[in-house]
Write an enzyme that holds these catalytic residues in place. Structure first.
Site: not given
Length: 861
Positions: A15-16, A37, A162, A324, A338, A704, A801
């Site tokens: 498997h991945g 995935n 798949n 993969r 893949r 101000c 200021h």
């Protein structure tokens, strides 16, 4: 093929997603996994909250019937409750189903998920495959499938398939089921959620079963959660074979919440589609790569040149990128691979890395490395982010790094005018000074100046836009964000490092949706985050943990660690607390910064002013007493900060009229809403007491807004701060009348104080014009005058200021008060207002308090 690819990409059953094996073998960090995935958006933001809330249920066994989860599945798909079976991932159901169905053989269109055939063989069933045509892009052809189906077959179809991503439309699946009623159909819909307008066939025919995965779409593979929809007799048989409590409490709670989250579902589909199309375009740009059309959140590829997919996978693995390889799928050879769809940045890195392998030496666009950046965020407002930002700017400057500060949005009444006549937050001005830079509005593109409890003046790129309510500003946020990112990009292009500052706390859950200054900005800048807490307030470690708990997973990934600020004591005593936080959050404390009593730097905002940081003991020597009225809408209060270092001045901030006493001088500071503050002075009794002080010879100064308050009247014809057309009586100590104007004066000024002929400099930020017969207090270099003087010079005001920043003028002012009090004038500068020395002192202390090696590592310098 490289050893890395050979050992790590095809582990176990092939498997991945097995990054664990990769890490064990190569001790790699920063792996990008394109082999699994998983939704690139990551899990929903509510995930951690649901898990945290469910922890209290871990003392009990899980609900064996998964009642809430099954109800959510039924509600979403319209399935009968009796047809739903949940499990520890859909693969668990696949293996059980192969055992209980009494089919004579299993037919699988290939290429396909390798566990279909493995599950069938373990159940003792022969497997037949029907190869989809490569020339048709491996499209799932219902005619090819139909031609091979025999009675009592179990036909397993992945839709989307798949590894190819090909879809068999729901209508075609239903037609096959109707055409072959003596056969069973198992449709794997694990990736169907990613398909816009995807239609499930679950529950639509007695001879159709479906498998659905929640782990992929909701990015929770570590929780393992799936379900299937079956004929009721099949569902009952599966339940008999499943072990009790197969779905744990946390998975049940998350699954039920996920299935009801329509917003996340729609957003994921839209975002993943755009990311997939962009990645497909990038990969299709290589002559040696064929990209097949697909509907899932991954792309199926064929290498058409001299480099095989196996070799490409190995070369990418050496760069920390996993894809993969598909040579262990039935019907595929070493030319197929893949790749998952991931984030935009990660996808760009994959395309760039493939370019380096397939087309070495070819000039191809590479994802530009973002300017090195680091952001300070806080567990609360006033946690010390601004000061630490200034400190790090000075430290990096001392180390020869070209550095600039940045804060996307600042809410402050304490602003400054640049040389270009543009307005920005004073905190970023101080940070710019720490980096020895001229203040630049790009460092603070959005400035909000509160004008009421529910509204602010919005200043963008140094120019006022208009006053906005909270709702109006939220509607304006897209424009504000565009301005912030444009300013950041422009600034970042000129410097080696940007030190960013957040605002408030990233844990403010009511504000996160509209955030443009904290985590969203950090992600845009590619900046790790250090979370700062003020230990002097207490509760800092709970704040660290709590903030992390309310962050989304993508936000948590940005947090590199913590900084304990304002500690009074021996830092080694905090070791146990730091260990606890590290164990709970996975992040460590980068340093403990002591409480600084003598920073002598301008404070960030009026929080410090009103909390009493300005209140200091009386000097031990003869001195003068200067009172500053704390107006409700005070602004630019830093005008009085230079007095704090003077050894013969006691500066007091007064909020209650009973505390006013009989000062030698009284200063009315700036105001963002003079009409409201004038009403406060009258209603509180301050107005009468100030008039009494003037009658006794007290020196009274207005800067101000304070200057406007000293006049006989203030008119607001445009309704800027009050009902339109209102005129209010001022304190009457200066014979001037002020009219508030729509246009805002933004000027840098130099000139002289007329009475003393001493130089002064500063800036003007104000609405309104003040006129009257009194002589001006100041004369500017362009010949214009400013302010007014009365009472033999003891009562005066001006719009300038920063007037007290000038050492000689400030000493002249203090000496005048001393003389009036019968004390000898000093006639020499006792406390130069020297920010350079303060910055260097600050940098030395912070450098000694933080783990600078780790900070440099975060900056990749």
């Amino acid at each position: 093929m490289s050893n890395v690819a050979d050992n790590c990409l095809l582990t176990g059953s092939g498997h991945g997603g097995n990054v664990h094996a990769f890490r064990r073998r190569v001790q790699a960090a920063g792996i990008i996994d394109f082999s699994a995935n998983i939704n690139p958006l990551g899990p929903p933001e509510w995930l951690r909250g649901v898990i945290s809330r469910s922890v209290e249920d871990l003392g009990h066994y899980p609900d064996p019937e998964c009642h809430d989860l099954v109800a959510a599945i039924a509600d979403r798909g319209g399935y009968p409750l009796s047809s739903i079976v949940v499990a520890n991932g859909s693969t668990e159901l696949l293996y059980l189903l192969s055992r209980i169905l009494l089919n004579s053989r299993v037919l699988i269109p290939v290429p396909a998920y390798i566990d279909y055939a493995r599950a069938a063989r373990l159940a003792g069933k022969p497997v037949e495959t029907v190869a989809m045509r490569e020339e048709g892009g491996f499209r799932l052809d219902p005619d090819l499938i139909a031609a091979r189906i025999q009675p009592e077959d179990l036909v397993i179809i992945g839709s989307p398939n798949n590894p190819t991503g090909a879809m068999l439309p729901a209508a075609a699946i239903l037609d096959l089921a109707d055409e072959f009623p003596d056969s069973d159909f198992l449709v794997d819909e694990a990736f169907l959620d990613f398909v816009p307008d995807g239609i499930s066939v679950g529950g639509s025919r007695d001879n159709i079963s479906t498998l659905n995965s929640l782990t992929k779409f909701y990015a929770i593979p570590g929780l393992r959660l799936g379900f299937g929809v079956f004929h009721e007799t099949v569902a009952d048989a599966l339940r008999e074979l499943l072990p009790p409590w197969t779905v744990n409490t946390l998975a049940q709670a998350v699954g039920a919440r996920a299935l009801r989250d329509r917003e996340y579902q729609e957003h994921s589909r839209t975002a993943c589609l755009a990311l997939r199309e962009s990645l497909a375009r990038g990969l299709a740009g290589f002559n040696q790569i064929q990209v097949f059309a697909g509907a899932a959140n991954y792309l199926f590829l064929r290498l058409t040149g001299s480099t095989t997919a196996v070799q490409l996978a190995g070369a990418l693995a050496d760069k920390g990128i996993l894809i993969r390889r598909c040579d262990n799928y039935a019907g595929l050879d070493s030319s197929y691979a893949r790749v998952a769809v991931r984030t935009e940045e990660e996808n760009a890195r994959l395309v760039a890395a493939i370019g380096e392998i397939l087309e070495p030496g070819t000039a191809r666009p590479r994802p530009q490395r973002k300017t090195a950046a680091l952001m300070f965020q806080g567990t609360s407002s006033n946690a010390g982010k601004s000061v630490l930002t200034a400190a790090l700017c000075r430290i990096l400057l001392q180390d020869g790094v070209r550095v600039a500060p940045f804060k996307a949005q600042n809410m402050s009444l304490n602003s400054f005018v640049t040389l270009q006549g543009e307005e920005m937050g004073r905190a970023q001005v101080v940070q710019a000074q720490a980096a020895r830079l001229d203040p630049d509005v790009r460092m603070n593109p959005i400035l909000l100046k509160p004008s009421s409890d529910t509204g602010s003046q919005v200043i963008v790129r140094g120019k006022p836009v208009r006053n906005m309510s909270v709702g109006q500003y939220h509607a304006y946020k897209d424009q504000a964000w565009a301005a912030a990112t444009a300013c950041y990009d422009s600034l970042a292009a000129e410097y080696q490092v940007i030190i960013l500052e957040g605002a408030g706390s990233p844990g403010e859950v009511n504000l996160k949706r509209h955030d443009i200054v904290n985590m969203r900005m950090a992600r845009y800048a590619g900046s790790p985050v250090l979370l700062v807490g003020d230990i002097d307030r207490g509760g800092i470690y709970a704040s660290f943990v709590g903030t992390m708990e309310v962050l989304a997973e993508w936000e948590r990934r940005l947090v590199a660690g913590f900084v304990v600020n304002r500690f009074r004591g021996q830092s080694s005593l905090l070791a146990a607390a730091h260990d606890y936080v590290a164990a709970h959050t996975g992040r460590e404390v980068f340093g403990v910064v002591p409480y600084f009593h003598d920073l002598d730097l301008p404070e960030e905002d009026s929080v410090s002013f009103k909390e009493g940081i300005y209140r200091r003991p009386q000097p031990g020597q003869p001195h003068v007493d200067i009172a500053v009225v704390s107006l409700p809408h005070i602004s630019n209060f830093t005008d009085v900060e230079p007095f704090l270092a003077e050894p013969d001045v006691h500066l007091r901030v007064v909020s209650r009229v009973d505390d006013l006493g009989t000062p030698d001088a009284l200063i009315l500071p700036g105001s963002k809403n003079v009409m409201s503050d004038l009403r406060f002075l009258h209603d509180s009794g301050f107005a009468a007491r100030i008039a009494g002080l003037a009658g006794r010879g007290c020196t009274i100064v207005g800067i101000c807004g304070g200057y406007q308050l000293l006049g006989r009247e203030i008119a607001d014809p445009l309704g800027l701060e009050s009902p339109a057309g209102k005129t209010a009586a001022g304190l009457g100590l200066l014979d001037i009348a002020t009219e508030l104007k729509g246009d805002k004066t933004l000027l840098r000024r130099t000139g002289i104080h007329i009475a003393s002929t001493l130089p002064v400099a500063g800036y003007e930020i104000h609405h309104g014009i003040s006129t009257g017969p009194l002589p001006p207090a100041l004369r500017f270099a362009d010949g214009s005058g400013c302010g007014a003087t009365a009472g033999a010079g003891r009562i005066w005001g001006c719009y300038l200021h920063g007037i007290f920043d000038e050492d000689r003028f400030r000493r002249h002012f203090i000496d005048g008060l001393l003389t009036h009090k019968g004390l000898p004038a000093k006639q020499i500068i006792l406390a130069p207002y020297n920010l350079e020395a303060a910055f260097d002192r600050l940098a030395a202390r912070v450098r000694a308090s933080l783990d600078m090696d780790r900070i440099y590592a975060l900056l990749r310098l």
